[in-house]
Design an enzyme around this catalytic site. Structure first.
Site, PDB file in Angstrom:
ATOM      1  N   GLY A   1       0.834  -1.194   0.000  1.00 14.61           N
ATOM      2  CA  GLY A   1       0.000   0.000   0.000  1.00 14.61           C
ATOM      3  C   GLY A   1       0.866   1.240   0.000  1.00 14.61           C
ATOM      4  O   GLY A   1       2.093   1.173   0.039  1.00 14.61           O
ATOM      5  N   GLU A   2       0.217   2.403  -0.041  1.00 16.95           N
ATOM      6  CA  GLU A   2       0.978   3.640  -0.055  1.00 16.95           C
ATOM      7  C   GLU A   2       0.197   4.767   0.596  1.00 16.95           C
ATOM      8  O   GLU A   2      -1.029   4.753   0.675  1.00 16.95           O
ATOM      9  CB  GLU A   2       1.357   4.028  -1.477  1.00 16.95           C
ATOM     10  CG  GLU A   2       0.197   4.301  -2.411  1.00 16.95           C
ATOM     11  CD  GLU A   2       0.677   4.570  -3.829  1.00 16.95           C
ATOM     12  OE1 GLU A   2       1.553   5.449  -4.001  1.00 16.95           O
ATOM     13  OE2 GLU A   2       0.191   3.900  -4.746  1.00 16.95           O
ATOM     14  N   GLY A   3       0.960   5.756   1.097  1.00 18.52           N
ATOM     15  CA  GLY A   3       0.391   6.972   1.645  1.00 18.52           C
ATOM     16  C   GLY A   3       0.857   8.154   0.827  1.00 18.52           C
ATOM     17  O   GLY A   3       1.270   8.009  -0.331  1.00 18.52           O
TER      18      GLY A   3
ATOM     19  N   TYR B   1       3.509  10.128   1.176  1.00 20.91           N
ATOM     20  CA  TYR B   1       4.941  10.228   0.890  1.00 20.91           C
ATOM     21  C   TYR B   1       5.669   8.892   1.034  1.00 20.91           C
ATOM     22  O   TYR B   1       6.890   8.854   0.973  1.00 20.91           O
ATOM     23  CB  TYR B   1       5.613  11.239   1.827  1.00 20.91           C
ATOM     24  CG  TYR B   1       4.737  12.398   2.189  1.00 20.91           C
ATOM     25  CD1 TYR B   1       4.264  13.268   1.202  1.00 20.91           C
ATOM     26  CD2 TYR B   1       4.368  12.650   3.501  1.00 20.91           C
ATOM     27  CE1 TYR B   1       3.443  14.326   1.522  1.00 20.91           C
ATOM     28  CE2 TYR B   1       3.554  13.710   3.836  1.00 20.91           C
ATOM     29  CZ  TYR B   1       3.093  14.545   2.843  1.00 20.91           C
ATOM     30  OH  TYR B   1       2.277  15.596   3.154  1.00 20.91           O
ATOM     31  N   ALA B   2       4.942   7.828   1.251  1.00 15.46           N
ATOM     32  CA  ALA B   2       5.596   6.546   1.518  1.00 15.46           C
ATOM     33  C   ALA B   2       4.842   5.398   0.859  1.00 15.46           C
ATOM     34  O   ALA B   2       3.633   5.470   0.629  1.00 15.46           O
ATOM     35  CB  ALA B   2       5.689   6.304   3.022  1.00 15.46           C
ATOM     36  N   LYS B   3       5.590   4.349   0.567  1.00 12.27           N
ATOM     37  CA  LYS B   3       5.021   3.103   0.071  1.00 12.27           C
ATOM     38  C   LYS B   3       5.449   1.976   0.998  1.00 12.27           C
ATOM     39  O   LYS B   3       6.530   2.025   1.592  1.00 12.27           O
ATOM     40  CB  LYS B   3       5.495   2.831  -1.359  1.00 12.27           C
ATOM     41  CG  LYS B   3       4.979   3.843  -2.378  1.00 12.27           C
ATOM     42  CD  LYS B   3       5.455   3.519  -3.785  1.00 12.27           C
ATOM     43  CE  LYS B   3       4.933   4.550  -4.792  1.00 12.27           C
ATOM     44  NZ  LYS B   3       5.396   4.266  -6.172  1.00 12.27           N
ATOM     45  N   VAL B   4       4.592   0.972   1.110  1.00  7.81           N
ATOM     46  CA  VAL B   4       4.878  -0.161   1.988  1.00  7.81           C
ATOM     47  C   VAL B   4       4.946  -1.431   1.158  1.00  7.81           C
ATOM     48  O   VAL B   4       4.072  -1.691   0.320  1.00  7.81           O
ATOM     49  CB  VAL B   4       3.811  -0.299   3.094  1.00  7.81           C
ATOM     50  CG1 VAL B   4       4.114  -1.508   3.980  1.00  7.81           C
ATOM     51  CG2 VAL B   4       3.745   0.970   3.938  1.00  7.81           C
TER      52      VAL B   4
ATOM     53  N   LYS C   1       8.750   0.170   4.892  1.00  8.80           N
ATOM     54  CA  LYS C   1       8.167   1.477   4.592  1.00  8.80           C
ATOM     55  C   LYS C   1       9.248   2.329   3.935  1.00  8.80           C
ATOM     56  O   LYS C   1      10.304   2.569   4.523  1.00  8.80           O
ATOM     57  CB  LYS C   1       7.677   2.137   5.878  1.00  8.80           C
ATOM     58  CG  LYS C   1       7.044   3.509   5.705  1.00  8.80           C
ATOM     59  CD  LYS C   1       6.588   4.022   7.067  1.00  8.80           C
ATOM     60  CE  LYS C   1       5.952   5.399   6.982  1.00  8.80           C
ATOM     61  NZ  LYS C   1       5.530   5.892   8.320  1.00  8.80           N
TER      62      LYS C   1
ATOM     63  N   ASP D   1      -1.716   8.976  17.124  1.00  8.49           N
ATOM     64  CA  ASP D   1      -2.479   8.493  15.960  1.00  8.49           C
ATOM     65  C   ASP D   1      -2.943   7.055  16.175  1.00  8.49           C
ATOM     66  O   ASP D   1      -2.848   6.218  15.287  1.00  8.49           O
ATOM     67  CB  ASP D   1      -1.643   8.598  14.695  1.00  8.49           C
ATOM     68  CG  ASP D   1      -2.482   8.419  13.417  1.00  8.49           C
ATOM     69  OD1 ASP D   1      -3.720   8.600  13.497  1.00  8.49           O
ATOM     70  OD2 ASP D   1      -1.905   8.107  12.362  1.00  8.49           O
TER      71      ASP D   1
END
Length: 353
Positions: free
Chosen positions: A26-28, A30-33, A51, A145
């Site tokens: 998956g990804e956010g 600014y980051a990918k996992v 990450k 969070d």
């Protein structure tokens, strides 16, 4: 499937360290996992999550504030109910964070698939989360969070709190408390003092969030209507949450008492992690009233670390290199990361200003 855009030299860097990326997860923003595989010196293999943060695509505020905080916190953590970081290193503008993989997904996925969590299982998992928070707060670290999506389930169905992207220390260099001002996390899990938009004591907000998590486990729904912020805030302040009738009729008064004191709108009256662990509800299962050896050792280590935290968590940077490899001195790795991020930001400013 998203492919990782890496150069041959980057792939070689990973390979030399024993890592191989295997699958996009998956990804956010600014980051990918990715799933990854680590091969040890004895040829043993372990599956990890990786990450990858691309700082060149992230805003300056993230690069110079939130990312350094996240990494500085991650390298200090060693607790059975917090995600374990295997290593952290940097390659040009990318940061690679290799960590424990949650074999059974996250808590939200579990609830969506299996429905309400039984009170007995909820007790086990909330205790594990409270132990993780007790450890964090002893180190003067707040998560900020906590939500079901950030709680991972291991192969043995224990929980581990993950994603420390909004975490921070809550004392300064003089060991004085620092109020939080950032609106952090998801609105559904945010305490009322965050929604007010004024500086707040951060530790109680973590407890509010695990109160929401507990309610969701028991009820398979959120306690408050979060479609509009004002309505959410009014319901929080009025304690207007209700268990579904079939749930309310079977859960114990001791459990409802814990929910009540976690979803207390006054942060000064809200229960702490230590109070949750000492509650009559946790004591209903005698196996949960004492710490196992690993839990006890982690808490003791946190208490010892707390004594020297104010002197050790701000170290001047010296050189670049790997940020964290468990065989090296971790404090120096923080320094190297801060210097590296500063250099990257300076270069980006030169290009854009």
């Amino acid at each position: 499937m998203t492919e990782l855009k890496t150069t041959v030299s980057e792939e070689n860097t990973l390979s030399v360290k024993g890592y191989r990326l295997t699958k996009f997860v998956g990804e956010g923003a600014y980051a990918k996992v990715y799933l990854s595989e680590f091969t040890g010196k004895d040829d043993s293999k372990v599956t990890l999550a990786c990450k990858i943060i691309e700082t060149s695509k992230a805003p300056k505020d993230f690069v110079i504030k939130f990312l350094p905080r996240e990494i500085e916190v991650l390298i200090r953590l060693n607790h059975p109910h917090l995600i374990h970081v295997h290593s952290i290193f940097q390659r040009k503008t990318k940061y690679y964070i290799f960590m424990r993989y949650g074999e059974n997904g996250d808590l939200l996925g579990y609830i969506l698939k299996n429905g309400c969590v039984s009170e007995n299982q909820s007790r086990v998992w909330l205790r594990q989360l409270a132990l993780g928070l007790q450890y964090l707060h002893e180190l003067e670290i707040v998560h900020r969070d906590i939500k079901c999506e950030n709680i991972l389930l291991t192969a043995n169905f224990n929980v581990k709190l993950s994603d420390f992207g909004f975490s921070r220390f809550c004392v300064d260099e003089e060991d004085e408390p620092i109020l939080s001002e950032t609106y952090c996390g998801s609105m559904s899990y945010a305490a009322p003092e965050i929604l007010r938009g004024k500086p707040y004591q951060p530790k109680p907000t973590d407890l509010w969030s695990i109160g929401i998590v507990l309610f969701v486990m028991l009820n398979k729904s959120m306690p408050f209507d979060d479609t509009r912020m004002k309505k959410l805030y009014d319901q929080q302040m009025g304690k207007k949450y209700r268990f579904r009738s079939k749930v309310a009729s079977v859960i114990s008064l001791e459990c409802k008492f814990v929910v009540k004191h976690l979803l207390e709108p006054d942060p000064g009256l809200r229960h702490t992690a230590t109070q949750v662990l000492g509650s009559d509800w946790v004591a209903m299962d005698s196996r949960l009233t004492t710490l196992n050896a690993v839990e006890a050792a982690a808490l003791q280590k946190a208490k010892e670390e707390r004594k020297k935290l104010s002197d050790s968590h701000r170290v001047p940077p010296k050189r670049q290199g790997d940020i964290l490899e468990r065989d090296h001195k971790e404090t120096n790795r923080v320094s190297e990361m801060i210097k590296s991020l500063a250099n990257l930001t300076a270069k980006q400013n030169t290009r854009t200003d």
